[in-house]
Design an enzyme around this catalytic site. Structure first.
Site, PDB file in Angstrom:
ATOM      1  N   ARG A 277       0.612  -1.179   0.429  1.00 50.79           N
ATOM      2  CA  ARG A 277       0.041   0.330   0.427  1.00 50.79           C
ATOM      3  C   ARG A 277       1.535   1.423  -0.110  1.00 50.79           C
ATOM      4  O   ARG A 277       1.069   1.487   1.462  1.00 50.79           O
ATOM      5  CB  ARG A 277      -0.832  -0.036   1.413  1.00 50.79           C
ATOM      6  CG  ARG A 277      -2.199   1.155   1.271  1.00 50.79           C
ATOM      7  CD  ARG A 277      -3.581   1.427   2.758  1.00 50.79           C
ATOM      8  NE  ARG A 277      -4.147  -0.351   2.330  1.00 50.79           N
ATOM      9  CZ  ARG A 277      -4.514  -1.029   1.502  1.00 50.79           C
ATOM     10  NH1 ARG A 277      -5.171   0.119   1.181  1.00 50.79           N
ATOM     11  NH2 ARG A 277      -4.933  -2.247   1.844  1.00 50.79           N
ATOM     12  N   GLU A 349      -5.594  -8.350  -3.068  1.00 49.68           N
ATOM     13  CA  GLU A 349      -6.187  -7.830  -4.621  1.00 49.68           C
ATOM     14  C   GLU A 349      -4.497  -7.645  -5.652  1.00 49.68           C
ATOM     15  O   GLU A 349      -4.293  -6.792  -5.033  1.00 49.68           O
ATOM     16  CB  GLU A 349      -6.663  -6.796  -3.514  1.00 49.68           C
ATOM     17  CG  GLU A 349      -6.665  -6.346  -5.654  1.00 49.68           C
ATOM     18  CD  GLU A 349      -8.263  -5.232  -5.542  1.00 49.68           C
ATOM     19  OE1 GLU A 349      -8.709  -5.233  -4.095  1.00 49.68           O
ATOM     20  OE2 GLU A 349      -7.782  -4.474  -6.252  1.00 49.68           O
ATOM     21  N   SER A 352      -8.461  -6.002 -10.345  1.00 49.01           N
ATOM     22  CA  SER A 352      -9.492  -5.498 -10.197  1.00 49.01           C
ATOM     23  C   SER A 352     -10.714  -4.968 -11.732  1.00 49.01           C
ATOM     24  O   SER A 352     -10.028  -4.343 -12.202  1.00 49.01           O
ATOM     25  CB  SER A 352      -9.745  -3.850  -9.221  1.00 49.01           C
ATOM     26  OG  SER A 352     -11.173  -4.028  -8.950  1.00 49.01           O
ATOM     27  N   ARG A 391       3.111  -4.534  -6.700  1.00 47.33           N
ATOM     28  CA  ARG A 391       1.995  -6.193  -5.610  1.00 47.33           C
ATOM     29  C   ARG A 391       3.241  -7.249  -6.535  1.00 47.33           C
ATOM     30  O   ARG A 391       3.205  -8.350  -6.154  1.00 47.33           O
ATOM     31  CB  ARG A 391       0.421  -5.585  -5.667  1.00 47.33           C
ATOM     32  CG  ARG A 391       0.163  -5.146  -4.780  1.00 47.33           C
ATOM     33  CD  ARG A 391      -1.565  -4.862  -4.572  1.00 47.33           C
ATOM     34  NE  ARG A 391      -1.593  -3.788  -3.308  1.00 47.33           N
ATOM     35  CZ  ARG A 391      -2.912  -3.388  -3.425  1.00 47.33           C
ATOM     36  NH1 ARG A 391      -3.847  -4.650  -2.959  1.00 47.33           N
ATOM     37  NH2 ARG A 391      -3.479  -2.869  -2.316  1.00 47.33           N
TER      38      ARG A 391
END
Length: 424
Positions: A277, A349, A352, A391
């Site tokens: 994040r 995640e 998306s 990520r």
RNA sequence: GGAGAGCUGUCCGAGUUGGUCGAAGGAGCACGAUUGGAAAUCGUGUAUACCGCCAAAAGCGGUAUCGAGGGUUCGAAUCCCUCGCUCUCCGCCA
């Protein structure tokens, strides 16, 4: 944004469907009266304008014939004042109505599971084997620190928290992933490559739905009405804003690399360590503009394109169908792709993929004509991360870590890494 | 940052002593005629949004839109103000 006429005629039905989203709908209650008042004012004002137009023509005739136009002019002066009064109220009503329309979320597709929060999301499929380790595994920030490829401390000094320096093979890995993903989507999946502006204006942010409701999530440029993009979705979807495309232009398929900037308001304390994040991260984004009848098939394809990246990288993942309560504001249907993060023992995640149907297209005015002289229709817009690169680095470092602290580079990336096989 | 020019319909482009201009003309596109077929030619049509009539669609009527917003006026593409963008020259700069 929903279609006003549709909303007017199906108010109760829509209200029921939106109830599953768990959004605050109290503003929505005023829609009926405001809509009624708006139309009443338009009727009044336009009737007077029609009269004024007609009399104005007569005035020009009178003047040409050198007759007295003064009584008519005087009368129209009064009519003009009435019009101004109606229009003033109309403007106020329309601004309120606009705010309401912009704050109503999209209607979930019938195939979306009904639920309250992420607990109710439904797993659609799973891919890959979760790796087993015969040594004590490390989180990616420790792996990266040992390899000297990420530097969070100095980023905190230079900027602040939630920023990072990539170094050496870490920087190289990020860049390799960017090129690998761009090549895959451009060459294999048929997307047109794009590098967009990282700063957009307010209209663009409204067009894709970040504004007006979620202003606190965005970084705003001081003194300018400009915003740092939270995703390439914003500039790329708005590329055709206020345009009417022709049917043969569709589908439009864009793949865009960009930095992404998010204030992460409200997530203080979550994922404070590591790459998960950040206020700034890189992402390859897929965007499509399609005919309405194609959008659900396209959603499946687009999700598959994102999954392909993980398959080629050999990273285990699962695909979740977001329930009504976890859909987000703009999507009619959304799949999250979650990649396995060994140190946390969970899927996180990494992509998306959403179908917005005509929700964004209506806000942004993106239309097409089926026939050369046909009526314009709104396109359907879709997008999906393909993938979030930070990520992905996280997942590679963790899933490919070795006992000696080194990290094996997935085979498909080696050509992009100067042939190297291991980061050590 | 300074000086200047411009922004009109899908495109090009007229229109700036305010009035019959949603806007000439051309190109493109669509349909029709012509042709064995095509080209050429001729004819017709060709913006969007909203409001109203209509069960709805078609259609009809109305309002608005000439970069955006505001102002003057009975009336503005045309006059005034603010802003945005494009182009040219100068300066500065990666």
């Amino acid at each position: 944004m929903l279609d006003m006429k549709y909303l007017r005629n199906n108010y109760e039905e829509i209200k029921e469907k939106l109830a599953h989203r768990g959004e605050d709908l109290h503003e929505f209650e005023h829609f009926g009266e405001l809509d009624e008042r708006r139309r009443e004012l338009i009727r009044q004002s336009e009737n007077l304008k029609a009269k004024r137009n007609e009399v104005s023509k007569q005035i020009s005739v009178l003047k040409r014939e050198k007759k007295d136009a003064e009584p008519a002019i005087k009368e129209m002066r009064e009519v003009g004042e009435k019009i101004a009064a109606y229009d003033k109220e109309l403007k106020e009503i329309e601004e309120k109505l606009e705010q309401i329309m912009l704050s109503i979320p999209n209607i979930p597709h019938e195939s979306v599971p009904i639920g309250e929060d992420e607990e109710d999301n439904v797993e659609v499929r799973k891919w890959g084997e979760i790796p087993e380790f015969d040594f004590e595994i490390q989180p990616h920030w420790d792996i990266a620190a040992n390899l000297n490829i990420l530097d969070f401390e100095r980023a905190a000094k230079v900027t602040g928290s939630r920023f990072v320096f990539y170094k050496g093979l870490g920087a190289r890995l990020e860049r390799a992933l960017m090129n690998f993903m761009m090549d895959l989507h451009a060459d294999e999946h048929g997307y047109e490559e794009m590098l967009p502006p990282y700063i957009v204006n307010r209209n663009s942010m409204v067009g894709t739905g970040q504004l007006p409701k979620f202003a606190e999530d965005a970084f705003k440029i001081e003194e300018w009405d400009y915003f740092l993009i939270p995703t390439a979705e914003v500039p790329v979807t708005n590329y055709h804003r206020e345009e009417i495309l022709s049917a043969e232009d569709l589908p439009k398929k864009f793949v865009a690399f960009s930095g992404c900037f998010r204030s992460e308001a409200g997530s203080a304390g979550r994922d404070t360590r590591g790459l998960i994040r950040q206020h700034q991260f890189n992402k390859v984004e897929l965007v499509q503009l399609v005919k309405p009848e194609d959008s659900y098939e396209t959603l499946e394809q687009l999700t598959g394109h994102a999954e392909k990246v993980l398959q080629l990288l050999g990273l285990p993942y699962r695909v979740m169908s977001m329930c009504t309560g976890d859909l987000g504001f703009t999507a009619a249907k959304k799949y999250d792709i979650e990649v396995w993060i060994p140190s946390q023992n969970v899927y996180r995640e990494i992509s998306s993929c959403s179908n917005f149907e005509d929700f964004q297209a209506r806000r942004a005015g993106i239309r097409f004509r089926r026939e050369p002289n046909g009526k314009p229709e709104f396109v359907h817009t879709l997008n999906g991360s393909g993938l979030a690169i930070g990520r992905t680095v996280t997942a590679i470092l963790e899933n490919y870590q070795q006992k000696d602290g080194s990290v094996v580079i997935p085979e498909v990336l080696r050509p992009y890494m100067g042939g190297k096989e291991v980061i050590k």
